[in-house]
Design an enzyme around this catalytic site. Structure first.
Site, PDB file in Angstrom:
ATOM      1  N   GLU A 162      -4.209   2.782   7.637  1.00 44.55           N
ATOM      2  CA  GLU A 162      -4.072   2.659   6.177  1.00 44.55           C
ATOM      3  C   GLU A 162      -4.671   3.909   5.527  1.00 44.55           C
ATOM      4  O   GLU A 162      -4.221   4.360   4.484  1.00 44.55           O
ATOM      5  CB  GLU A 162      -4.792   1.402   5.667  1.00 44.55           C
TER       6      GLU A 162
ATOM      7  N   ARG B 243       0.806  -1.232   0.000  1.00 42.01           N
ATOM      8  CA  ARG B 243       0.000   0.000   0.000  1.00 42.01           C
ATOM      9  C   ARG B 243       0.838   1.281   0.000  1.00 42.01           C
ATOM     10  O   ARG B 243       0.380   2.323   0.486  1.00 42.01           O
ATOM     11  CB  ARG B 243      -0.957   0.030   1.215  1.00 42.01           C
TER      12      ARG B 243
ATOM     13  N   SER C 172     -10.314  -0.781   4.921  1.00 44.97           N
ATOM     14  CA  SER C 172      -9.375  -1.186   5.981  1.00 44.97           C
ATOM     15  C   SER C 172      -8.864   0.056   6.698  1.00 44.97           C
ATOM     16  O   SER C 172      -8.195   0.887   6.079  1.00 44.97           O
ATOM     17  CB  SER C 172      -8.188  -1.918   5.370  1.00 44.97           C
TER      18      SER C 172
HETATM   19  C1  LIG Z   1     -16.145   0.164   1.741  1.00 48.22           C
HETATM   20  C2  LIG Z   1     -14.718   0.410   1.303  1.00 48.22           C
HETATM   21  C3  LIG Z   1     -13.992  -0.594   0.685  1.00 48.22           C
HETATM   22  C4  LIG Z   1     -12.660  -0.367   0.259  1.00 48.22           C
HETATM   23  N1  LIG Z   1     -11.977  -1.368  -0.356  1.00 48.22           N
HETATM   24  C5  LIG Z   1     -10.696  -1.173  -0.772  1.00 48.22           C
HETATM   25  C6  LIG Z   1      -9.980  -2.204  -1.426  1.00 48.22           C
HETATM   26  O1  LIG Z   1     -10.495  -3.298  -1.680  1.00 48.22           O
HETATM   27  N2  LIG Z   1      -8.693  -1.965  -1.787  1.00 48.22           N
HETATM   28  C7  LIG Z   1      -8.088  -0.761  -1.535  1.00 48.22           C
HETATM   29  O2  LIG Z   1      -6.902  -0.610  -1.879  1.00 48.22           O
HETATM   30  N3  LIG Z   1      -8.753   0.252  -0.943  1.00 48.22           N
HETATM   31  C8  LIG Z   1     -10.035   0.075  -0.556  1.00 48.22           C
HETATM   32  N4  LIG Z   1     -10.716   1.088   0.064  1.00 48.22           N
HETATM   33  C9  LIG Z   1     -10.068   2.389   0.265  1.00 48.22           C
HETATM   34  C10 LIG Z   1     -10.402   3.435  -0.829  1.00 48.22           C
HETATM   35  O3  LIG Z   1     -11.515   3.053  -1.581  1.00 48.22           O
HETATM   36  C11 LIG Z   1      -9.233   3.639  -1.789  1.00 48.22           C
HETATM   37  O4  LIG Z   1      -8.078   4.022  -1.087  1.00 48.22           O
HETATM   38  C12 LIG Z   1      -9.556   4.697  -2.853  1.00 48.22           C
HETATM   39  O5  LIG Z   1      -8.553   4.706  -3.828  1.00 48.22           O
HETATM   40  C13 LIG Z   1      -9.678   6.101  -2.266  1.00 48.22           C
HETATM   41  O6  LIG Z   1     -10.157   6.938  -3.289  1.00 48.22           O
HETATM   42  P1  LIG Z   1     -10.882   8.302  -2.979  1.00 48.22           P
HETATM   43  O7  LIG Z   1     -11.098   9.014  -4.249  1.00 48.22           O
HETATM   44  O8  LIG Z   1     -12.097   8.049  -2.155  1.00 48.22           O
HETATM   45  O9  LIG Z   1      -9.771   9.042  -2.115  1.00 48.22           O
HETATM   46  P2  LIG Z   1     -10.033  10.143  -0.993  1.00 48.22           P
HETATM   47  O10 LIG Z   1     -10.460   9.461   0.256  1.00 48.22           O
HETATM   48  O11 LIG Z   1     -10.885  11.222  -1.506  1.00 48.22           O
HETATM   49  O12 LIG Z   1      -8.544  10.668  -0.802  1.00 48.22           O
HETATM   50  C14 LIG Z   1      -7.546   9.841  -0.255  1.00 48.22           C
HETATM   51  C15 LIG Z   1      -6.230  10.630  -0.251  1.00 48.22           C
HETATM   52  O13 LIG Z   1      -5.828  10.911  -1.581  1.00 48.22           O
HETATM   53  C16 LIG Z   1      -5.731  12.320  -1.808  1.00 48.22           C
HETATM   54  N5  LIG Z   1      -6.212  12.550  -3.177  1.00 48.22           N
HETATM   55  C17 LIG Z   1      -7.453  12.310  -3.677  1.00 48.22           C
HETATM   56  N6  LIG Z   1      -7.482  12.562  -5.001  1.00 48.22           N
HETATM   57  C18 LIG Z   1      -6.231  12.967  -5.340  1.00 48.22           C
HETATM   58  C19 LIG Z   1      -5.616  13.362  -6.568  1.00 48.22           C
HETATM   59  N7  LIG Z   1      -6.290  13.415  -7.720  1.00 48.22           N
HETATM   60  N8  LIG Z   1      -4.293  13.715  -6.543  1.00 48.22           N
HETATM   61  C20 LIG Z   1      -3.581  13.662  -5.391  1.00 48.22           C
HETATM   62  N9  LIG Z   1      -4.113  13.317  -4.202  1.00 48.22           N
HETATM   63  C21 LIG Z   1      -5.422  12.973  -4.183  1.00 48.22           C
HETATM   64  C22 LIG Z   1      -6.588  12.956  -0.737  1.00 48.22           C
HETATM   65  O14 LIG Z   1      -6.150  14.270  -0.450  1.00 48.22           O
HETATM   66  C23 LIG Z   1      -6.367  12.005   0.423  1.00 48.22           C
HETATM   67  O15 LIG Z   1      -5.143  12.286   1.061  1.00 48.22           O
HETATM   68  C24 LIG Z   1     -12.056   0.892   0.486  1.00 48.22           C
HETATM   69  C25 LIG Z   1     -12.805   1.927   1.108  1.00 48.22           C
HETATM   70  C26 LIG Z   1     -14.126   1.681   1.498  1.00 48.22           C
HETATM   71  C27 LIG Z   1     -14.918   2.788   2.143  1.00 48.22           C
END
Ligand SMILES: Cc1cc2nc3c(=O)[nH]c(=O)nc-3n(C[C@H](O)[C@H](O)[C@H](O)COP(=O)(O)OP(=O)(O)OC[C@H]3O[C@@H](n4cnc5c(N)ncnc54)[C@H](O)[C@@H]3O)c2cc1C
Length: 338
Positions: free
Chosen positions: A329, A157, A234
C-alpha cells in the site's frame, strides 16, 4: 553532510539524498521541481514520510521536503497548503465549527498526500470531502485547479496520483458542514465506542477522542517511544480481485468498483502470521506490529533490505495459503520485495 532520508520517514528507513531542499511556499515548490526537471535531476517529494519506504542506497537526485504552511477557513471551506500536517487540519476544522473530518483524526502525514491514496479511516474517505485541489503537472508544466472527478478515485486506495510522480499537489480544498455534530457514523467499531447505533450522530469532539483512542490501541497514532508505530500504517494493500481463489473462499469480502476487496489483515493472520510475528525471524529488527498485523514495523536498527526480505516472506506465506499475492500500500522507492 548528505541528508539521511531515514530522518524524514516514519519507518526511519532510507539512505542519503544526493541533494536536499525544503519548500516553504507553493511557488518555491514548483520552481524546485521545474528546475530539477529541466536539468534532468530525479525528484522525490516527501511530506510526513508516513507512506514511504526508500532503499538503503538512498535517492540519487533531489529530495524536496514539502513544508508549505497556508491554511484558510472561509465559511464551510478549508483551503490548505500541501505541507500542513494533516491532524492540524482536522483540529482546525473542528475548532472552526466545521464537521466532516473528525473520523480522519490522527492519520499521520501531510495534507498534500491525502488525495494520493485517497486516505480513509473509520468510514470516511478524503474524496468524500474534497472540493478542489491545485496541481502542477510535470509533463505539461501547467499549474491548474482540479475537480475531484479528475482524480481517478474509485477502487480501494487508488487515484491518478498513486504510484506516479507526474503530479505535484500544491493545495487542497475541503467542503465541510457548518456543524458541531458529526456525519453519520458508518463504522461499527466506532459507533460501539461512542455508545450509538451505526449511522447515528455524535458531537465531533467526542468522535475525535474516540477515533484517537481506537487508533492508539492499534498503534496507528505516531509515538516515537512505541516501535509499533515505526511503520507506514498498512504496509500491504487490501487486494481487489475479479475471481476469488478456492483457497480464499472463507475470507470476508467487500464490494469494490473493480471487483471484490479482501482484507489483507485477515489473509496475513490466517496464513499463520499473528501480531508481533517476526521478532525471532531474521535479525529481530523487523516484525509485524504487536497491535495490528497489517503494519510492518522497525523494532530499531532495521534496514530497508531487512524490511523487503520480511515483506517477501509474508507475501510468500499468504500466497502459499490462499493463492493471493499481496502488494504494497505504501510507496517503495529504490526497493522492492519479490
Ligand atoms: C501509524 C500510521 C497510521 C496510518 N494510518 C492511515 C490511515 O488510517 N488511513 C490511510 O489512508 N493511511 C494511513 N497511513 C498512511 C499515511 O499516513 C498516509 O498515506 C498519508 O497520507 C501519507 O502522507 P505523507 O505526507 O506522510 O506522505 P509521504 O510518505 O511523505 O509521501 C507518500 C507519497 O506521496 C508523494 N507526495 C508527498 N507529498 C506530495 C505532494 N504534495 N504532491 C505529490 N506527491 C506527494 C511522495 O513522493 C510519496 O510518493 C498511516 C501511516 C502510519 C505511519
Amino acid at each position: 553532510m548528505a541528508t539521511a532520508i531515514s530522518e524524514l520517514t516514519t519507518m526511519r528507513l532510507g539512505g542519503p539524498a544526493r541533494e536536499f531542499a525544503v519548500a516553504t511556499t507553493s511557488d518555491e515548490l514548483v520552481s524546485l521541481v521545474r528546475d530539477a526537471d529541466e536539468s534532468g535531476t530525479p525528484v522525490l517529494l516527501v511530506g510526513g514520510g508516513s507512506n514511504l519506504v526508500v532503499g538503503d542506497q538512498g535517492f540519487d537526485g533531489l529530495v524536496v521536503k514539502v513544508e508549505t504552511a497556508g491554511l484558510e477557513v472561509s465559511h464551510d471551506k478549508l483551503r490548505v497548503d500541501a505541507g500542513v500536517e494533516w491532524d492540524r487540519v482536522v483540529l482546525t476544522s473542528l475548532d472552526a465549527g466545521l464537521a466532516g473530518l473528525e473520523t480522519l483524526s490522527g492519520v499521520p502525514g501531510s495534507t498534500g498526500a491525502t488525495p494520493i491514496q485517497n486516505v480513509g479511516a473509520y468510514g470516511t474517505l478524503t474524496s468524500d470531502l474534497l472540493s478542489e485541489l491545485t496541481v502542477y503537472d510535470r509533463e505539461t508544466r501547467v499549474t491548474r485547479a482540479w475537480l475531484p472527478q479528475e482524480c481517478g478515485f474509485g477502487s480501494h486506495r487508488q487515484s491518478v496520483f498513486k504510484h506516479s510522480d507526474r503530479y505535484v499537489i500544491l493545495d487542497v480544498t475541503f467542503a465541510l458542514d457548518v456543524s458541531t455534530t458529526s456525519k453519520p457514523i458508518r463504522y461499527s467499531g466506532l459507533a460501539d465506542r461512542l455508545g450509538i447505533d451505526v449511522d447515528g450522530l455524535a458531537p465531533v469532539s467526542e468522535v475525535r477522542e474516540a477515533v484517537l483512542q481506537l487508533r492508539g490501541e492499534r498503534g496507528m497514532v505516531l509515538d516515537s517511544d512505541d516501535h509499533d508505530t515505526w511503520s507506514v500504517g498498512s504496509f500491504f494493500i487490501n487486494p481487489v480481485l475479479t475471481q476469488i481463489p478456492d483457497k480464499a473462499s472463507e475470507s470476508p469480502t467487500y464490494p469494490d468498483p473493480l471487483g471484490t476487496k479482501l482484507p489483507a489483515a485477515w489473509l496475513i493472520q490466517n496464513a499463520g502470521f499473528g501480531r508481533g510475528y517476526g521478532k525471532e525471524w531474521g535479525t529481530g529488527s523487523v516484525a509485524l506490529s504487536s497491535k495490528h498485523v497489517l503494519a510492518v514495523t522497525n523494532r530499531g536498527g532495521a534496514t530497508t533490505a531487512h524490511v523487503m526480505a520480511f515483506a517477501a516472506h509474508i507475501r510468500e506465506g499468504v500466497e502459499k495459503a490462499f493463492d493471493i499475492s499481496l502488494g504494497p500500500e505504501c510507496d517503495l522507492v529504490n526497493c522492492r520485495f519479490g
